[in-house]
Design a protein around this motif. Sequence first.
Motif, PDB file in Angstrom:
ATOM      1  N   GLU A 200       0.831  -1.205   0.000  1.00 20.72           N
ATOM      2  CA  GLU A 200       0.000   0.000   0.000  1.00 20.72           C
ATOM      3  C   GLU A 200       0.869   1.259   0.000  1.00 20.72           C
ATOM      4  O   GLU A 200       0.600   2.224  -0.729  1.00 20.72           O
ATOM      5  N   ARG A 201       1.919   1.266   0.809  1.00 21.67           N
ATOM      6  CA  ARG A 201       2.799   2.437   0.884  1.00 21.67           C
ATOM      7  C   ARG A 201       3.518   2.676  -0.441  1.00 21.67           C
ATOM      8  O   ARG A 201       3.654   3.821  -0.887  1.00 21.67           O
ATOM      9  N   LEU A 202       3.978   1.594  -1.079  1.00 24.08           N
ATOM     10  CA  LEU A 202       4.647   1.744  -2.371  1.00 24.08           C
ATOM     11  C   LEU A 202       3.699   2.319  -3.421  1.00 24.08           C
ATOM     12  O   LEU A 202       4.087   3.194  -4.208  1.00 24.08           O
ATOM     13  N   PHE A 203       2.460   1.842  -3.443  1.00 23.60           N
ATOM     14  CA  PHE A 203       1.484   2.355  -4.408  1.00 23.60           C
ATOM     15  C   PHE A 203       1.224   3.836  -4.178  1.00 23.60           C
ATOM     16  O   PHE A 203       1.174   4.625  -5.129  1.00 23.60           O
ATOM     17  N   ARG A 204       1.057   4.226  -2.931  1.00 23.48           N
ATOM     18  CA  ARG A 204       0.750   5.632  -2.662  1.00 23.48           C
ATOM     19  C   ARG A 204       1.932   6.535  -3.023  1.00 23.48           C
ATOM     20  O   ARG A 204       1.739   7.651  -3.512  1.00 23.48           O
ATOM     21  N   HIS A 205       3.136   6.051  -2.807  1.00 19.42           N
ATOM     22  CA  HIS A 205       4.316   6.870  -3.127  1.00 19.42           C
ATOM     23  C   HIS A 205       4.525   6.972  -4.635  1.00 19.42           C
ATOM     24  O   HIS A 205       4.705   8.075  -5.166  1.00 19.42           O
ATOM     25  N   TYR A 206       4.519   5.832  -5.330  1.00 19.49           N
ATOM     26  CA  TYR A 206       4.907   5.820  -6.744  1.00 19.49           C
ATOM     27  C   TYR A 206       3.730   6.000  -7.700  1.00 19.49           C
ATOM     28  O   TYR A 206       3.908   6.569  -8.781  1.00 19.49           O
ATOM     29  N   VAL A 207       2.561   5.519  -7.339  1.00 19.78           N
ATOM     30  CA  VAL A 207       1.394   5.620  -8.224  1.00 19.78           C
ATOM     31  C   VAL A 207       0.485   6.770  -7.800  1.00 19.78           C
ATOM     32  O   VAL A 207      -0.184   7.387  -8.631  1.00 19.78           O
ATOM     33  N   GLY A 208       0.482   7.060  -6.486  1.00 19.03           N
ATOM     34  CA  GLY A 208      -0.382   8.113  -5.988  1.00 19.03           C
ATOM     35  C   GLY A 208      -1.760   7.616  -5.612  1.00 19.03           C
ATOM     36  O   GLY A 208      -2.597   8.380  -5.136  1.00 19.03           O
ATOM     37  N   LEU A 209      -2.026   6.334  -5.837  1.00 23.41           N
ATOM     38  CA  LEU A 209      -3.332   5.729  -5.577  1.00 23.41           C
ATOM     39  C   LEU A 209      -3.137   4.460  -4.754  1.00 23.41           C
ATOM     40  O   LEU A 209      -2.065   3.847  -4.782  1.00 23.41           O
ATOM     41  N   SER A 210      -4.174   4.055  -4.057  1.00 21.87           N
ATOM     42  CA  SER A 210      -4.125   2.756  -3.394  1.00 21.87           C
ATOM     43  C   SER A 210      -4.271   1.664  -4.455  1.00 21.87           C
ATOM     44  O   SER A 210      -4.805   1.902  -5.548  1.00 21.87           O
ATOM     45  N   PRO A 211      -3.806   0.444  -4.175  1.00 20.76           N
ATOM     46  CA  PRO A 211      -4.010  -0.649  -5.142  1.00 20.76           C
ATOM     47  C   PRO A 211      -5.484  -0.853  -5.478  1.00 20.76           C
ATOM     48  O   PRO A 211      -5.831  -1.117  -6.634  1.00 20.76           O
ATOM     49  N   ARG A 213      -7.943   1.413  -5.504  1.00 22.25           N
ATOM     50  CA  ARG A 213      -8.445   2.461  -6.394  1.00 22.25           C
ATOM     51  C   ARG A 213      -7.873   2.289  -7.809  1.00 22.25           C
ATOM     52  O   ARG A 213      -8.567   2.490  -8.800  1.00 22.25           O
ATOM     53  N   TYR A 214      -6.598   1.910  -7.883  1.00 20.20           N
ATOM     54  CA  TYR A 214      -6.008   1.676  -9.201  1.00 20.20           C
ATOM     55  C   TYR A 214      -6.745   0.541  -9.918  1.00 20.20           C
ATOM     56  O   TYR A 214      -7.035   0.635 -11.118  1.00 20.20           O
ATOM     57  N   ALA A 215      -7.059  -0.530  -9.197  1.00 20.72           N
ATOM     58  CA  ALA A 215      -7.770  -1.660  -9.803  1.00 20.72           C
ATOM     59  C   ALA A 215      -9.134  -1.219 -10.326  1.00 20.72           C
ATOM     60  O   ALA A 215      -9.568  -1.654 -11.401  1.00 20.72           O
ATOM     61  N   ARG A 216      -9.809  -0.331  -9.591  1.00 18.61           N
ATOM     62  CA  ARG A 216     -11.108   0.145 -10.061  1.00 18.61           C
ATOM     63  C   ARG A 216     -10.959   0.962 -11.343  1.00 18.61           C
ATOM     64  O   ARG A 216     -11.764   0.815 -12.272  1.00 18.61           O
TER      65      ARG A 216
END
Length: 278
Positions: A200-211, A213-216
């Motif tokens: 979760e932390r990696l997604f928020r740092h690098y993608v800006g979204l939670s996994p 929300r990105y999946a949606r």
Amino acid sequence: MIAPPTGLRLLQFAPDPALRAHVQCLWYAQGCDASGADTQELLHPDGGMGLLFNFGGPVSRDDGVASWAAWIDGPKLRTARLRAGWDLDLLGVRFRPGSGALIVGEPLSELAGVEPIPGDALGHLALEALHERLWQAPDLASRIAMLERFLLQRLRHAEALPAVLPASLEWLRQRSLEGEGPASIAMLAKELPIGQRRLERLFRHYVGLSPKRYARLMRIARSRELIKRGGMDVSLTDTAHAAGYYDQAHFIHDFKTVTGLTPGGYREHAKRRYGHGA
């Protein structure tokens, strides 16, 4: 059926091979004085972010106007609406999900879901100075080459993406393409040498979204493509099932939350814009 004019000339360019792991495309958009054209462009979220350089007039987007020379377009949570006026003249780069953080050198959680950010807000990028050099370039090809050199230089000094991140993004993307139901982030974390909280932390740092929300966003992107491809011949119930939704109400809710349109409304939009099928 011939699709109506859009009032926008859009060119997309494949990036230099050294950039392709991080850059989806470079693009150039120019307004056209087309009578009766549909001048509204829908900018759908895909988990990525972009940099834009403006060589024309102020840009109307949603309820605001951007008159900056350059700006950062962080990861979007919802579809934005761009008004393509005759004086539109934009050059941009679109990053793959997760890669924009390497360029801007900032956690993307700070940039996600907000209005476009003026280039001078992140002074270390020197986007205003880059815009000036781009402005002075003799032609579009020279501008693209200059922009690619800037990106390559930034990437040479950037850290490498954690290997689990591209693997996680691809896992979620494949689930959306295969029409599977909502991705279990716990299931994803079990397949990786990393805990769920770290993921979760990696997604928020690098993608800006939670996994989640990105999946949606991936599922809605898949739904849009199915609607465009199927046109009026495929029922929206079948589209929902093919995108991994087993509850029509949930499908409509998610689709409208992201795009601002119901699936039926988007199908009408696609018919007007693209004709029958994509």
